[in-house]
Design an enzyme around this catalytic site. Structure first.
Site, PDB file in Angstrom:
ATOM      1  N   ASP A 170       1.052  -1.395  -0.222  1.00 55.63           N
ATOM      2  CA  ASP A 170      -0.088   0.097   0.281  1.00 55.63           C
ATOM      3  C   ASP A 170       0.808   1.319  -0.007  1.00 55.63           C
ATOM      4  OD1 ASP A 170      -1.844  -1.854   0.368  1.00 55.63           O
ATOM      5  OD2 ASP A 170      -3.010  -0.880   1.962  1.00 55.63           O
ATOM      6  N   HIS A 247       4.033  -7.513   0.413  1.00 58.85           N
ATOM      7  CA  HIS A 247       3.554  -8.720  -0.193  1.00 58.85           C
ATOM      8  C   HIS A 247       4.478  -9.046  -1.623  1.00 58.85           C
ATOM      9  CE1 HIS A 247      -0.195  -9.448   2.305  1.00 58.85           C
ATOM     10  NE2 HIS A 247       0.369  -8.404   2.514  1.00 58.85           N
ATOM     11  N   SER A 353       7.958   3.318   4.902  1.00 56.35           N
ATOM     12  CA  SER A 353       9.292   3.625   4.422  1.00 56.35           C
ATOM     13  C   SER A 353       8.898   3.228   2.762  1.00 56.35           C
ATOM     14  CB  SER A 353      10.331   2.303   4.662  1.00 56.35           C
ATOM     15  OG  SER A 353      11.519   2.676   4.052  1.00 56.35           O
TER      16      SER A 353
END
Length: 413
Positions: A170, A247, A353
């Site tokens: 995201d 992911h 980050s």
């Protein structure tokens, strides 16, 4: 400066005890030696702190002043002016690793159960966290960092089935597109050097012809498994309110990991516009392997106040350490086989980050993204294969229709 300070400390410690020992050899003198040495060390350390603290504060104030001036007055050509080498050096000298470790420690403190919903609710409202997606009740997260790396409900991030490349995290899309040389854009108009970002090619599992040449394009071409393909990149910035787990973007096999023990500079998009090569300076973990189309590199980049980077299937990885066991700038680890499935949980940031994805793909690969847009885990990165099939089918129908018209004209004649 630190080395000189340590030499002073060593000389002070050596000088004082030696004189005392030569004059006194009884047991009480040992206590005197100890007290003199400790006093000397404390005195030298105090002098060092009196120097470091004002210098650090002054450098920070200078940076803030310059950035405010740039934002207020703008630029004649609407293009940000890059920071000078002096300003970059000063910024890199700030004790950001110490502050990041302190930040990681503070966010790891267990909070009273009764206060957790209120604290996490305030954080969620401030940074735009979608609490409805969280799998567990807010009171079950013992600390703020555990709330950062929260798990989501099973249906919160569906993985796009019609594409073989999906978003790994995201966040905000900072940049995407083909990579034509080693100077790669981190944001529009500001670049980082891919050779420094990935490191010495001699140990990478890539085309070894890059060893004998120094051309920038040769480095990029050496990464490709198929010379007819191109190299592409995607950069995603994770803000504090984003889902902090990342992911796997596709089905791929990881064969190599390189951990760079760099700085912990801020990766905020506002700073990226002024500081080139920031990605090459920061601490980062790069996983290299192959997917269906060829080469792939998946990089998780550290930043200021990021407590640590954790990769679930790489238990030996340790980031944001106060001291390293050796002086090497990077450390390499090879894997026999680490197979990752599309959408599989890969790791987590212990605060926001950046993810940099570099992958090989055919030349007709097209992103279906826009710079600055928000993106979610599992969202398709390219034009869906079903859409391509539909277009091919439409073209086929049109061609058949044209052929029938031509046949009809022949019959009339």
């Amino acid at each position: 400066m630190r080395t000189g300070g340590m030499r002073k400390l060593v000389s002070l410690v050596r000088r004082s005890p030696t004189g005392v020992v030569r004059e006194h050899s009884t047991k009480p003198s040992g206590r005197c030696v100890s007290s003199v040495a400790v006093g000397s060390v404390k005195s030298a350390a105090s002098r060092m702190w009196r120097l470091y603290v004002p210098v650090g504060v002054a450098l920070s104030a200078a940076l803030v002043t310059q950035w405010r001036y740039l934002h207020q007055h703008g630029y004649a050509d609407d293009k940000p002016e890059l920071l000078s080498d002096v300003m970059v050096t000063c910024y890199c000298c700030l004790p950001l690793r110490i502050t990041s470790r302190i930040g990681g420690w503070l966010t790891s403190i267990n909070l009273p159960v009764g206060l957790r919903p209120a604290i996490y609710g305030f954080f969620a409202e401030t940074f735009g966290v979608e609490v409805d997606e969280v799998e567990s009740d807010l009171s079950t997260f013992p600390s703020l960092v555990e709330f950062f790396v929260r798990a989501l409900k099973s249906n919160a991030r569906p993985i796009a089935p019609n594409t073989n490349m999906t978003s790994p995290a995201d966040g905000e899309v900072l940049y995407f597109g083909p990579v034509n040389s080693s100077c790669v854009e981190q944001v529009k108009g500001v670049t980082y050097d891919l050779r420094y970002f990935l490191g010495d090619p001699s140990d990478l599992p890539i085309n070894q012809t890059v060893k004998s040449t120094g051309q920038k394009d040769d480095y990029v071409n050496a990464l490709l498994k198929n010379p007819d393909n191109r190299l592409y990149q995607l950069i995603i910035y994770l803000a504090p309110g984003d889902y902090h787990r990342f992911h796997s973007p596709t089905d791929w096999n990881i064969t190599f990991r390189r951990h760079f023990r760099g700085k912990l500079l801020s990766v905020n998009p506002k700073l990226l516009k002024y500081m080139p090569n920031l990605f090459s300076l920061n601490e980062r973990v790069v996983y290299i392997g192959d997917w269906a189309a060829g080469f792939m590199a998946y990089a998780a980049i550290g930043a200021t106040n990021v407590g640590s980077i954790r990769v679930y299937r790489d238990e030996e990885l340790a980031t944001n350490k106060a001291r390293w066991a050796d002086a090497a700038y990077w450390r390499d680890v090879s894997f026999d086989s680490m197979r990752m499935a599309k959408g599989e949980l890969f790791g987590e940031f212990r605060l926001g980050s950046t993810i940099v994805l570099l992958f090989e793909a055919p030349r007709d690969f097209q992103f279906c993204l826009q710079v600055g847009q928000s993106i979610k885990v599992g969202q398709a990165l390219s034009v869906c294969s079903d859409h391509k099939a539909e277009r091919r089918q439409k073209h086929l129908i049109v061609n058949i229709a044209h052929n029938w018209k031509d046949i009809g004209k022949l019959d009339e004649h």
